[in-house]
Scaffold this active site. Structure first.
Site, PDB file in Angstrom:
ATOM      1  NE  ARG A  10      -4.264  -1.352  -0.001  1.00  0.00           N
ATOM      2  CZ  ARG A  10      -4.469  -2.248  -0.972  1.00  0.00           C
ATOM      3  NH1 ARG A  10      -3.576  -2.428  -1.919  1.00  0.00           N
ATOM      4  NH2 ARG A  10      -5.577  -2.968  -1.006  1.00  0.00           N
ATOM      5  CG  HIS A  56      -3.495  -0.284  -7.238  1.00  0.00           C
ATOM      6  ND1 HIS A  56      -3.800   0.296  -6.049  1.00  0.00           N
ATOM      7  CD2 HIS A  56      -3.561  -1.617  -7.017  1.00  0.00           C
ATOM      8  CE1 HIS A  56      -4.063  -0.631  -5.144  1.00  0.00           C
ATOM      9  NE2 HIS A  56      -3.917  -1.815  -5.708  1.00  0.00           N
TER      10      HIS A  56
HETATM   11  C1  GLV Z   1      -5.325  -4.628  -4.560  1.00  0.00           C
HETATM   12  O1  GLV Z   1      -4.616  -3.754  -4.170  1.00  0.00           O
HETATM   13  C2  GLV Z   1      -6.031  -5.518  -3.688  1.00  0.00           C
HETATM   14  O2  GLV Z   1      -6.102  -5.248  -2.486  1.00  0.00           O
HETATM   15  O3  GLV Z   1      -6.515  -6.538  -4.186  1.00  0.00           O
END
Ligand code: GLV
Length: 310
Positions: A224, A272
């Site tokens: 994160r 991401h």
């Molecule tokens: C992506 O970041 C997830 O938590 O699946």
């Protein structure tokens, strides 16, 4: 636990409408996040989504199923009702993150950037490459994702160290150290990979103190973004403690246009994408948990320990 009424929301809500056919005995409501109303939570027994909507409240919910691997959006800096079960999706995130990490480690080892530049300049400049088996990689987080990344790197002969809260040994790693002994292996790391969940303990965990212990390692963040102090990271890159950073997650997403991370020559930014939940894994993960609930299983797979926060 009896589950009859289910709200499904988030970016996949339309594709997930097939759940109503796969599971015809229950009532489903498939909605975009903005249309989930507080009163829906008084109707629903279960909520299936990547994160809570602005309208989220526990209402009559008995079960919340996260469509992602991380559950910080449900638990971190929020109060959880202990009577509500929280489960998450596991799927093939470890493999996806393993391949993402390996692609950057190999491109770096094989010096793709340099070769490309030499080609542009029509320069014939042979040089040696290190082997993966000469590398030490330190993975923060020894859960399902960290283990799979370790297994994949280990298969190429990389020496992989793990860092976890407890330091409990784990067959996928050469050695696991508790967070309190992180400096035992950090100095030798060629690459450091963060897979830790976001909790009060890991918020800004990667700061000046940790980066100062690195000796020119590459840093990959697939955990994160809030676990990293960005200013400390940029300083560590400028001072050479961190050689380069490959960042897939950010404190604020999308990464704001004015962030210096976008343009720093030592930083790779990806949006991401290292482990995006696929439709099949979302459906299968959800149905597998639902089946265990229907069977009255006491310990449901992928149930989150909400007191631990991940
Ligand atoms: C992506 O970041 C997830 O938590 O699946």
């Amino acid at each position: 636990m009896e589950i009859n009424n289910i709200i499904v929301t988030g970016r996949m809500y339309q594709e997930l409408e097939k759940l109503a056919e796969l599971d015809p005995k229950r009532e489903y409501l498939f909605l975009p996040e903005a249309q989930v109303d507080p009163k829906h939570f008084d109707w629903a027994d279960a909520y299936v989504a990547f994160k809570p909507t602005a309208s989220f409240h526990f209402g009559s919910l008995k079960w919340v199923h996260a469509l992602g691997a991380g559950v910080d959006s449900f638990l971190y800096k929020r109060a959880w009702n202990k009577d509500v079960m929280l489960t998450r999706t596991v799927g093939s995130f470890g493999r996806k993150i393993g391949e993402y990490s390996l692609s950057y480690i190999l491109a770096d080892l094989q010096r793709h950037d340099e070769l490309q530049q030499h080609q542009i300049e029509r320069q014939w400049l042979p040089s040696q490459r290190k082997l993966l088996q000469e590398l030490n990689v330190v993975i923060f987080g020894t859960g399902t994702i960290g283990q799979e990344v370790a297994r994949m790197l280990g298969a190429f002969g990389v020496t992989v160290y793990g860092i976890s809260r407890s330091g409990a040994s784990n067959g996928y790693f050469h050695k696991v150290f508790p967070m309190s002994e992180v400096h035992s292996c950090l100095g030798q790391a060629d690459w450091v990979i963060n897979t830790l969940p976001l909790t009060a303990e890991t918020d800004r965990y990667f700061g000046m103190n940790l980066f100062a212990g690195m000796n020119g390692a590459g840093f990959i963040n697939v955990g994160r973004g809030a676990s990293v102090d960005d200013a400390a990271l940029l300083q560590a890159i400028d001072q050479g403690q961190v050689r380069r950073a490959v960042l897939d997650v950010f404190r604020e997403e999308p990464l704001p246009a004015q962030s210096p991370l976008w343009t720093h020559s030592g930083v790779v930014v990806t949006p991401h994408i290292s482990a995006v939940t696929g439709l099949d894994e979302a459906v299968n993960g959800y149905l597998a948990v639902l089946e265990e609930i229907d069977q009255g299983q006491q310990r449901v797979s992928y149930a989150v320990d909400v007191s631990r926060g991940y």
